[in-house]
Write a protein that holds these residues in place. Structure first.
Motif, mmCIF file in Angstrom:
data_model
loop_
_atom_site.group_PDB
_atom_site.id
_atom_site.type_symbol
_atom_site.label_atom_id
_atom_site.label_comp_id
_atom_site.label_asym_id
_atom_site.label_seq_id
_atom_site.Cartn_x
_atom_site.Cartn_y
_atom_site.Cartn_z
ATOM 1 N N MET A 145 -19.941 -19.085 22.455
ATOM 2 C CA MET A 145 -21.321 -18.584 22.289
ATOM 3 C C MET A 145 -21.214 -17.370 21.315
ATOM 4 O O MET A 145 -20.657 -16.572 21.767
ATOM 5 C CB MET A 145 -21.827 -18.420 23.758
ATOM 6 N N PRO A 146 -21.887 -17.243 20.574
ATOM 7 C CA PRO A 146 -22.030 -16.070 19.797
ATOM 8 C C PRO A 146 -22.200 -14.772 20.473
ATOM 9 O O PRO A 146 -22.184 -13.748 20.115
ATOM 10 C CB PRO A 146 -22.996 -16.387 18.586
ATOM 11 N N HIS A 147 -23.095 -14.892 21.527
ATOM 12 C CA HIS A 147 -23.794 -13.581 22.594
ATOM 13 C C HIS A 147 -22.566 -13.398 23.543
ATOM 14 O O HIS A 147 -22.880 -12.700 24.348
ATOM 15 C CB HIS A 147 -24.884 -14.095 22.916
ATOM 16 N N ASN A 148 -21.166 -13.775 23.181
ATOM 17 C CA ASN A 148 -20.258 -13.504 24.313
ATOM 18 C C ASN A 148 -19.118 -12.671 23.539
ATOM 19 O O ASN A 148 -18.064 -13.222 23.121
ATOM 20 C CB ASN A 148 -19.649 -14.888 24.650
ATOM 21 N N PRO A 149 -19.254 -11.429 23.399
ATOM 22 C CA PRO A 149 -18.331 -10.536 22.672
ATOM 23 C C PRO A 149 -16.998 -10.506 23.072
ATOM 24 O O PRO A 149 -16.136 -10.390 22.426
ATOM 25 C CB PRO A 149 -19.217 -9.143 22.610
ATOM 26 N N VAL A 150 -16.782 -10.667 24.759
ATOM 27 C CA VAL A 150 -15.556 -10.936 25.025
ATOM 28 C C VAL A 150 -14.716 -12.022 24.408
ATOM 29 O O VAL A 150 -13.585 -11.765 24.340
ATOM 30 C CB VAL A 150 -15.588 -10.878 26.635
ATOM 31 N N ALA A 151 -15.224 -13.121 24.449
ATOM 32 C CA ALA A 151 -14.563 -14.172 23.744
ATOM 33 C C ALA A 151 -14.136 -13.830 22.468
ATOM 34 O O ALA A 151 -12.956 -14.099 22.002
ATOM 35 C CB ALA A 151 -15.549 -15.403 23.859
ATOM 36 N N LYS A 152 -15.175 -13.357 21.631
ATOM 37 C CA LYS A 152 -14.700 -13.063 20.290
ATOM 38 C C LYS A 152 -13.466 -12.196 20.148
ATOM 39 O O LYS A 152 -12.659 -12.391 19.430
ATOM 40 C CB LYS A 152 -15.894 -12.327 19.403
ATOM 41 N N ASP A 153 -13.519 -11.077 20.915
ATOM 42 C CA ASP A 153 -12.407 -10.127 20.801
ATOM 43 C C ASP A 153 -11.143 -10.913 21.270
ATOM 44 O O ASP A 153 -10.019 -10.554 20.816
ATOM 45 C CB ASP A 153 -12.714 -9.035 21.584
ATOM 46 N N PHE A 154 -11.216 -11.550 22.487
ATOM 47 C CA PHE A 154 -10.094 -12.349 22.958
ATOM 48 C C PHE A 154 -9.481 -13.131 22.128
ATOM 49 O O PHE A 154 -8.111 -13.230 21.692
ATOM 50 C CB PHE A 154 -10.482 -12.922 24.296
ATOM 51 N N TYR A 155 -10.213 -14.019 21.414
ATOM 52 C CA TYR A 155 -9.716 -15.264 20.605
ATOM 53 C C TYR A 155 -9.166 -14.410 19.399
ATOM 54 O O TYR A 155 -8.251 -14.948 18.656
ATOM 55 C CB TYR A 155 -10.720 -16.067 20.171
#
Length: 145
Positions: free
Chosen positions: A112-122
């Motif tokens: 989900m684009p509103h999930n900054p934790v996922a973005k940084d993690f991946y």
């Protein structure tokens, strides 16, 4: 703590189905039970239970979409086991297994684009955002091999 990926069998599927994310994360991941059903009736779907020592603590599912592309569709760690580094080790193990596929050129993941934790993690694994999916709901990111 030893982290491993294990096949899902009649002996551990119930433990996988009993795993839950935090209430505020529920809209970010699909139900494990639904994912297992989906994997039983579609070709190319691979499921793995994430284990910490001898306990199921998470779930992964990826799909071989073509000879050259695998997409990670599901990845979750149970709410009681988050923030312990388990997800990082599990994704590393999954990527290692996926990379053994012959002729593979791309590994894709969505979030989900509103999930900054996922973005940084991946991104820390080398995933690069490539844009929104066809429904314009989820961000796609990939690793080109």
């Amino acid at each position: 703590m030893e982290i491993s990926l294990q096949e899902i069998t009649k002996d551990n599927y119930e433990a996988v189905c009993d795993l839950d994310v935090k209430k505020e994360q529920e809209e970010l991941v699909a139900c494990n039970m639904w994912s297992l059903v989906e994997s039983m009736f579609n070709d190319g779907y691979v499921t793995r239970a994430i284990y910490a020592d001898n306990e199921a603590v998470g779930f992964l599912m990826w799909v071989k979409e073509s000879l050259h592309k695998v997409s990670i569709w599901r990845f979750m760690i149970d709410q009681n086991h988050q923030q312990k580094g388990i997800g990082r080790v599990a994704l590393k193990l999954a990527l290692r297994e996926i990379r053994t596929y012959q002729d593979l050129k791309e590994i894709e993941i969505c979030y989900m684009p509103h999930n900054p934790v996922a973005k940084d993690f991946y991104a820390s694994f080398g995933f690069v955002e490539i844009g929104m999916d066809e429904a314009d709901e989820e961000m796609l990111a990939s690793i080109k091999l």
